[in-house]
Write a protein that holds these residues in place. Structure first.
Motif, PDB file in Angstrom:
ATOM      1  N   LYS A   1       0.823  -1.207   0.000  1.00  0.00           N
ATOM      2  CA  LYS A   1       0.000   0.000   0.000  1.00  0.00           C
ATOM      3  C   LYS A   1       0.855   1.253   0.000  1.00  0.00           C
ATOM      4  O   LYS A   1       0.554   2.238  -0.694  1.00  0.00           O
ATOM      5  CB  LYS A   1      -0.922  -0.001   1.219  1.00  0.00           C
ATOM      6  CG  LYS A   1      -2.009  -1.069   1.166  1.00  0.00           C
ATOM      7  CD  LYS A   1      -2.892  -1.011   2.403  1.00  0.00           C
ATOM      8  CE  LYS A   1      -3.988  -2.065   2.333  1.00  0.00           C
ATOM      9  NZ  LYS A   1      -4.845  -2.048   3.540  1.00  0.00           N
ATOM     10  N   VAL A   2       1.967   1.241   0.741  1.00  0.00           N
ATOM     11  CA  VAL A   2       2.869   2.405   0.776  1.00  0.00           C
ATOM     12  C   VAL A   2       3.490   2.636  -0.589  1.00  0.00           C
ATOM     13  O   VAL A   2       3.623   3.782  -1.055  1.00  0.00           O
ATOM     14  CB  VAL A   2       3.956   2.199   1.851  1.00  0.00           C
ATOM     15  CG1 VAL A   2       5.043   3.268   1.723  1.00  0.00           C
ATOM     16  CG2 VAL A   2       3.346   2.242   3.245  1.00  0.00           C
ATOM     17  N   ALA A   3       3.877   1.542  -1.279  1.00  0.00           N
ATOM     18  CA  ALA A   3       4.482   1.680  -2.604  1.00  0.00           C
ATOM     19  C   ALA A   3       3.492   2.279  -3.603  1.00  0.00           C
ATOM     20  O   ALA A   3       3.833   3.165  -4.400  1.00  0.00           O
ATOM     21  CB  ALA A   3       4.976   0.317  -3.096  1.00  0.00           C
ATOM     22  N   VAL A   4       2.238   1.811  -3.562  1.00  0.00           N
ATOM     23  CA  VAL A   4       1.218   2.343  -4.465  1.00  0.00           C
ATOM     24  C   VAL A   4       0.976   3.815  -4.199  1.00  0.00           C
ATOM     25  O   VAL A   4       0.906   4.646  -5.126  1.00  0.00           O
ATOM     26  CB  VAL A   4      -0.087   1.537  -4.315  1.00  0.00           C
ATOM     27  CG1 VAL A   4      -1.222   2.214  -5.086  1.00  0.00           C
ATOM     28  CG2 VAL A   4       0.108   0.107  -4.812  1.00  0.00           C
ATOM     29  N   ILE A   5       0.866   4.189  -2.937  1.00  0.00           N
ATOM     30  CA  ILE A   5       0.631   5.592  -2.588  1.00  0.00           C
ATOM     31  C   ILE A   5       1.816   6.463  -2.997  1.00  0.00           C
ATOM     32  O   ILE A   5       1.637   7.582  -3.495  1.00  0.00           O
ATOM     33  CB  ILE A   5       0.359   5.718  -1.072  1.00  0.00           C
ATOM     34  CG1 ILE A   5      -0.957   5.017  -0.727  1.00  0.00           C
ATOM     35  CG2 ILE A   5       0.318   7.165  -0.639  1.00  0.00           C
ATOM     36  CD1 ILE A   5      -1.238   4.944   0.758  1.00  0.00           C
TER      37      ILE A   5
END
Length: 315
Positions: free
Chosen positions: A289-293
């Motif tokens: 999720k952090v990578a996508v954001i």
């Protein structure tokens, strides 16, 4: 087949309600036996009722033990079942019937079965039992307070008020009266105005050394009441409330496990390896999720790619 039928009866709501009714009836019968005129008029009827109640309780034990199937000793794994069994077994102690008072006291124990019949009462008792260790420390603190104030009271008020503070044990008992707020102002006024002015009417011979101490007495007793009644005794309430919360949480967890067991849902094993695996899975999902954001934020920050005036060859 028989075991399943006994299990169905033991878990049935009507069975629990019926046992509760019989317990209440047993309490009423014991209460009626405190009136000699009633016992004299209905002795036979009361005896028959007591016998019926006793054998109903025996039948309850048999049903619950039979519901355990080939392992009837599992009945005793529940402390409340042990409590019920003890009350029933005491009624069959040899020699109890030859003493009317003992027999009536034994019958009185049946009323205590109400504790095991009502789940909410079980919860309250469980909360009290869980609070006992913490209550022990509060009791020690209260004992220290009593001891310090009792010794001081003997030294300060012993001569003026020998009826309440002549000795240490008498002073401790008097302070117990004060902390329960039972006419505690009378004890204070005796030492504020002197035993020759207040409180020793009819026992003037005990007042041999009157000494009025208005400031000392008022400060002593007011401070003791504030510390003993308003502070320390409230700690007992706090400890019991904390135990109540813990007992409620444990009961909810137990009810949830029983519900899952009845529905055939297996409870997951909460081993250390299992928890570490779940934590690793959660961290992996968090990284994704952090990578996508991060990519989304970079794309919004950089904007569309620059063309420098070049014409698309497809045009």
């Amino acid at each position: 087949m028989l075991v399943e039928k006994l299990q169905e009866i033991a878990e049935a709501k009507w069975f629990t309600n019926f046992i509760t009714f019989v317990i209440i009836l047993a309490g009423v019968v014991v209460g009626m036996e405190t009136y000699p005129s009633v016992v004299e008029a209905y002795e036979t009827e009361l005896h028959i009722l007591n016998e019926i109640i006793l054998w109903i309780f025996v039948a309850e034990v048999v049903v619950k033990m039979g519901a355990e199937g080939s392992k009837p000793w599992n009945y005793f794994k529940d402390p409340w079942n042990v409590f019920d069994f003890f009350i029933v077994a005491v009624c069959f102690v040899p020699g109890a019937g030859s003493y009317a008072v003992i027999l009536r006291l034994v019958r009185l124990l049946r009323v205590l079965k109400l504790l095991s019949a009502l789940p909410r009462l079980q919860l309250l008792v469980g909360a009290l039992l869980k609070s006992l260790p913490s209550m022990g420390y509060v009791t020690i603190l209260l004992g220290l307070l009593f001891y310090v104030y009792a010794v001081a009271a003997v030294f300060i008020f012993g001569a003026n008020d020998p009826m309440h503070f002549e000795t240490l044990h008498l002073a401790t008992l008097s302070l117990f009266r004060v902390v329960t707020l039972e006419d505690w102002t009378d004890v204070m006024y005796i030492n504020m105005y002197g035993c020759d002015e207040y409180g020793y009417d009819g026992v003037e011979h005990l007042c041999t050394d009157p000494n009025a101490m208005p400031v000392v007495a008022s400060a002593f007793f007011v401070s003791f009441v504030l510390l003993g009644t308003m502070v320390i005794l409230n700690l007992f309430i706090g400890v019991i409330m904390n135990g109540m919360e813990e007992a409620t949480m444990e009961q909810e967890e137990f009810d949830e496990r029983e519900r899952m067991k009845k529905q055939g849902i297996t409870e997951p094993e909460h081993t250390v390896e299992h928890e570490l695996f779940e934590l690793d899975q959660a961290l992996e999902e968090l990284h994704k999720k952090v990578a996508v954001i991060s990519r989304r934020v970079r794309a919004e920050h950089d904007g569309p790619p620059a063309t420098d005036g070049a014409v698309d060859p497809a045009e």
